[in-house]
Design an enzyme around this catalytic site. Structure first.
Site, mmCIF file in Angstrom:
data_model
loop_
_atom_site.group_PDB
_atom_site.id
_atom_site.type_symbol
_atom_site.label_atom_id
_atom_site.label_comp_id
_atom_site.label_asym_id
_atom_site.label_seq_id
_atom_site.Cartn_x
_atom_site.Cartn_y
_atom_site.Cartn_z
ATOM 1 N N ASP A 96 -2.613 7.459 -2.392
ATOM 2 C CA ASP A 96 -3.452 6.768 -2.258
ATOM 3 C C ASP A 96 -2.736 5.208 -3.581
ATOM 4 O O ASP A 96 -3.218 4.929 -4.270
ATOM 5 C CB ASP A 96 -5.234 7.311 -2.662
ATOM 6 C CG ASP A 96 -6.231 5.864 -2.253
ATOM 7 O OD1 ASP A 96 -5.429 4.881 -1.261
ATOM 8 O OD2 ASP A 96 -7.421 6.343 -2.082
ATOM 9 N N ASP A 153 -2.858 2.585 3.845
ATOM 10 C CA ASP A 153 -2.711 2.153 1.883
ATOM 11 C C ASP A 153 -2.479 3.758 1.513
ATOM 12 O O ASP A 153 -2.904 4.603 0.067
ATOM 13 C CB ASP A 153 -3.627 1.842 1.588
ATOM 14 C CG ASP A 153 -5.214 1.892 1.640
ATOM 15 O OD1 ASP A 153 -5.413 2.776 2.870
ATOM 16 O OD2 ASP A 153 -6.341 1.492 1.533
ATOM 17 N N GLU A 154 -2.561 5.102 2.683
ATOM 18 C CA GLU A 154 -2.530 5.969 1.988
ATOM 19 C C GLU A 154 -2.129 7.305 2.986
ATOM 20 O O GLU A 154 -1.857 7.230 4.104
ATOM 21 C CB GLU A 154 -3.928 7.049 1.707
ATOM 22 C CG GLU A 154 -5.066 6.912 2.886
ATOM 23 C CD GLU A 154 -6.626 7.948 2.830
ATOM 24 O OE1 GLU A 154 -6.057 8.348 2.234
ATOM 25 O OE2 GLU A 154 -8.031 6.571 2.907
#
Length: 359
Positions: A13, A107-108
């Site tokens: 993350d 973003d993860e």
């Protein structure tokens, strides 16, 4: 008798991703409270830096509220194409270790490194290398969680943010889970947590004491998920391809609208939705309406049709039926959206059709 080895799953993350990219690219912003988003009266925070989060600023917060909490807050306009390009650079680092990558968002992502490209024996070794390479090559910080399934890897990555690294070994799983409030469980949002609290369930051991039949009675199929998660069970695979299950669009208005303007807006959204559905050749029979009021209260209404919702003519009557089921405030609305999705029956039929191709 051989023992099947545990999978090695990593959840990575990127910490305050958009804000961190802006601080990296603009040194004058480093160490300062910033928010990526629109600073106007009707703006919303997309991401806040950790300096801003100390004041209580968080994503999806109205910009005006964020400014009240942090008068020194600096707003930065979003650069989505740039963030997407940086996200691809992050993924390129992942691909040094495995091709089994499941993006969860920009973003993860989850990585299955059970059989990895460098022959590492542990997921921890790979997680350390990934974090180091993201920092040294991209100037960004990531948190990582390592465990034997997706649920626990996700919890582990959240455990020591920012710049966190946590491993949950199978032998430690239940002890780790028992320290968590039920709000930390994937899939238990504020509404579900409130229902559980009303039943006197606030901790993992209390949730584990509830029978499967009772949980499914209360929460449907989600009850089985909670039953498994609280026991450290999650058999979901890291999937490299995620099938689209819905297509939608929405419009946020520059000022609150009401009356005839709502009908005009709904017509516009219907037309846009029909175009998107056809462009993606998506087939679905369930329509969901989303309405947001001036105070940010958001309501959704859903219904399924008999036909595939792939044209203005098919979507329109169902959309207006859903809108009639919403009591609109006299002050008007600030957002209107529609989405077409697959029904549970359609999902099952698609699954069975795919299984038949295996024989």
């Amino acid at each position: 008798m051989s023992v099947k080895p545990f999978r090695k799953i990593i959840h990575v993350d990127m910490d305050a991703f958009f804000a961190s990219v802006e601080q990296r690219d603009h040194p004058a912003l480093r160490g300062k409270p910033i928010a990526v988003g629109h600073a106007g009266a009707r703006g919303v925070v997309a991401t806040a830096s950790y300096e801003a989060r100390k004041f209580g600023v968080h994503s999806a917060m109205p910009s005006a509220k964020a400014r009240e909490l942090c008068p020194e807050l600096i707003f930065v306009h979003s650069r989505m194409k740039h963030y997407q390009a940086v996200s691809k650079q992050v993924r390129a680092i992942f691909e040094r270790y495995t091709d089994i990558i499941e993006p969860v968002s920009i973003d993860e992502a989850f990585l299955d490194v059970t059989d990895n490209k460098i022959g590492a024996r542990t997921g921890l070794e790979i997680a350390k290398r990934i974090k180091k390479e993201i920092r040294e090559e991209l100037g960004l910080v990531a948190s990582a969680g390592v465990s034997y399934n997706k649920f626990l890897a996700k919890i582990a990555s959240d455990y020591r943010k920012p710049d966190g690294l946590c491993v949950i070994h199978p032998d430690q799983a239940l002890d780790f889970i028992d320290k968590l409030p039920i709000e930390a469980f994937w899939g238990i949002g504020p509404a579900t947590a409130k229902r559980l609290h009303a039943l006197g369930i606030t901790t993992a051991p209390q949730l584990r004491a509830v029978s499967l039949s009772r949980l499914t009675e209360l929460f449907g199929k989600a009850g089985l998920t909670y039953y498994n998660f609280v026991r450290g069970i999650d058999d979901r695979q890291v999937t490299t391809h995620r099938e689209r299950k819905s297509v939608g669009c929405e419009e946020t208005f520059g000022r609150d609208i009401k009356g005839k303007a709502i009908d005009e807006a709904l017509t516009s959204v219907i037309n846009e939705l029909a175009q998107r559905v056809n462009r993606r050749k998506f087939k679905g029979k369930r329509l969901t309406l989303k309405v947001r009021f001036p105070d940010f209260t958001t309501l959704t209404r859903s219904a399924s049709g008999l036909e595939t919702l792939d044209s203005v003519e098919k979507i329109t009557p169902l959309a207006y039926r859903l809108l009639k089921n919403v009591t609109l405030p006299a002050t008007g609305i600030r957002l209107l959206g529609l989405s077409v999705s697959k029904t549970e029956q359609e999902i099952r039929e698609d699954y069975l059709a795919k299984q038949m191709t295996l024989f």
